[in-house]
Scaffold this motif. Structure first.
Motif, short mmCIF file in Angstrom:
data_model
loop_
_atom_site.label_atom_id
_atom_site.label_comp_id
_atom_site.label_asym_id
_atom_site.label_seq_id
_atom_site.Cartn_x
_atom_site.Cartn_y
_atom_site.Cartn_z
N ALA A 52 1.10 -1.43 0.08
CA ALA A 52 -0.06 0.27 0.02
C ALA A 52 0.98 1.69 -0.06
CB ALA A 52 -1.15 0.08 1.07
N ILE A 53 2.16 1.17 0.49
CA ILE A 53 3.10 2.44 0.36
C ILE A 53 4.49 1.37 -0.07
CG2 ILE A 53 1.82 3.72 1.82
CD1 ILE A 53 4.19 3.24 3.96
N LYS A 54 5.07 2.17 -0.48
CA LYS A 54 6.47 2.01 -1.04
C LYS A 54 7.70 2.67 -0.21
CE LYS A 54 7.62 4.61 -5.31
NZ LYS A 54 8.51 4.03 -6.10
N SER A 55 8.97 2.58 0.23
CA SER A 55 10.21 3.17 0.82
C SER A 55 11.26 3.29 -0.19
CB SER A 55 10.67 2.61 1.48
OG SER A 55 11.72 2.83 1.96
N GLU A 56 11.47 4.91 -0.46
CA GLU A 56 13.05 5.23 -1.30
C GLU A 56 13.61 5.99 -0.69
OE1 GLU A 56 11.29 8.24 -3.38
OE2 GLU A 56 9.44 6.20 -5.08
N ARG A 57 15.18 5.74 -0.29
CA ARG A 57 16.00 6.05 0.42
C ARG A 57 16.73 7.07 -0.79
NH1 ARG A 57 18.57 3.70 4.75
NH2 ARG A 57 20.52 4.48 4.44
N VAL A 58 16.26 8.05 -0.50
CA VAL A 58 16.57 9.39 -0.29
C VAL A 58 17.67 10.35 0.57
CG1 VAL A 58 16.33 11.98 -1.07
CG2 VAL A 58 14.58 9.90 -1.49
N ASP A 59 19.31 10.16 0.27
CA ASP A 59 19.73 11.28 1.12
C ASP A 59 20.38 10.11 2.43
OD1 ASP A 59 20.57 13.46 -0.45
OD2 ASP A 59 18.89 14.66 0.17
N GLY A 60 20.36 9.00 2.37
CA GLY A 60 20.33 7.89 3.15
C GLY A 60 19.26 7.70 3.95
N ARG A 61 18.20 8.64 4.12
CA ARG A 61 16.86 8.14 4.80
C ARG A 61 15.98 7.15 4.27
NH1 ARG A 61 15.42 13.26 8.65
NH2 ARG A 61 14.41 11.53 9.51
N HIS A 62 14.87 6.52 4.70
CA HIS A 62 14.53 5.88 4.28
C HIS A 62 12.96 6.97 3.90
CE1 HIS A 62 15.15 2.19 3.31
NE2 HIS A 62 15.59 1.84 4.77
N VAL A 65 6.24 6.31 0.61
CA VAL A 65 5.25 7.52 -0.54
C VAL A 65 4.09 5.85 -1.40
CG1 VAL A 65 6.53 8.66 -1.84
CG2 VAL A 65 6.21 5.97 -2.47
N PRO A 66 2.40 6.52 -0.70
CA PRO A 66 1.50 6.18 -1.12
C PRO A 66 1.19 5.16 -2.31
CG PRO A 66 0.44 8.38 -0.76
CD PRO A 66 2.66 7.94 -0.39
N LEU A 67 0.99 3.94 -2.22
CA LEU A 67 0.88 3.47 -3.88
C LEU A 67 -0.60 3.63 -3.85
CD1 LEU A 67 3.96 0.48 -3.45
CD2 LEU A 67 3.67 2.98 -4.93
N VAL A 68 -1.42 3.93 -3.31
CA VAL A 68 -2.96 3.72 -2.79
C VAL A 68 -3.29 4.58 -3.18
CG1 VAL A 68 -5.20 2.47 -1.76
CG2 VAL A 68 -3.45 1.29 -1.88
N ASP A 69 -4.02 4.68 -4.34
CA ASP A 69 -5.18 6.31 -4.42
C ASP A 69 -5.95 6.75 -3.48
OD1 ASP A 69 -5.18 8.74 -5.87
OD2 ASP A 69 -6.85 7.51 -6.49
N ARG A 70 -6.06 7.76 -3.06
CA ARG A 70 -6.71 8.32 -1.52
C ARG A 70 -8.20 8.42 -2.24
NH1 ARG A 70 -10.15 11.16 1.10
NH2 ARG A 70 -10.20 11.74 2.36
N ALA A 71 -8.94 8.55 -3.62
CA ALA A 71 -10.23 8.57 -4.56
C ALA A 71 -10.32 7.01 -4.27
CB ALA A 71 -10.02 9.20 -5.40
N ASN A 72 -9.62 6.09 -4.92
CA ASN A 72 -9.96 4.85 -4.70
C ASN A 72 -9.73 3.87 -3.49
OD1 ASN A 72 -9.72 4.56 -7.35
ND2 ASN A 72 -7.27 3.77 -7.74
N TYR A 73 -9.45 4.07 -2.22
CA TYR A 73 -9.60 4.10 -1.11
C TYR A 73 -10.94 4.43 -0.99
CZ TYR A 73 -8.91 3.11 3.85
OH TYR A 73 -8.85 3.00 5.43
N SER A 78 -16.59 3.06 1.08
CA SER A 78 -17.43 3.56 0.98
C SER A 78 -18.45 2.37 0.18
CB SER A 78 -17.57 4.68 -0.17
OG SER A 78 -16.60 5.80 0.48
N GLN A 79 -17.87 1.44 -0.58
CA GLN A 79 -18.77 0.48 -1.76
C GLN A 79 -19.20 -0.60 -0.52
OE1 GLN A 79 -20.45 0.56 -4.48
NE2 GLN A 79 -21.87 -1.29 -3.76
N GLY A 80 -17.59 -0.37 0.33
CA GLY A 80 -18.03 -1.94 1.63
C GLY A 80 -18.98 -1.49 2.37
#
Length: 122
Positions: A52-62, A65-73, A78-80
């Motif tokens: 649902a999220i991913k980690s990216e290493r930038v300047d030595g720190r993780h 970022v979300p991989l799931v779009d808020r609108a889709n969630y 809502s449908q559930g």
């Protein structure tokens, strides 16, 4: 994808601002929930495993970022809710809230406008 209510707090932080480091997520979530840092980090790890999220290493720190779009969630949740409580029908949901909660005039106006727009589409 099943995101728990607790995990949704992490997602909300990332939807408000992205990317965030683990410390930034902890600070954001703890401003709203009295959770320990370890709890928040456990939730981050669960979301990583669910992809649902991913980690990216930038300047030595993780950074996360979300991989799931808020609108889709929101659509899925809502449908559930509709499916679980109102057999997938929208009218009983609206009726339930209209009968059990005082609607503000602007909410009534928005509902009327929505109904008028739906009528125009037919």
């Amino acid at each position: 994808m099943n995101i728990t209510e607790a995990e949704s707090q992490i997602m909300q932080a990332l939807w408000r601002k992205t990317p965030l480091t683990a410390d930034e997520i902890v600070a954001d979530v703890r401003a709203r929930q009295p959770w320990a840092e370890a709890t928040v980090k456990t939730l981050i790890n669960r979301l990583l495993k669910k992809k649902a999220i991913k980690s990216e290493r930038v300047d030595g720190r993780h950074q996360y970022v979300p991989l799931v779009d808020r609108a889709n969630y929101v659509q899925d949740e809502s449908q559930g809710l509709l499916d679980r409580l109102f057999e997938g029908q929208l009218a009983p949901l609206v009726a339930h809230f209209a009968q059990n909660r005082k609607l503000k005039p602007e909410e009534i106006a928005r509902l009327k406008k929505l109904i008028a727009e739906l009528d125009d589409d037919d």
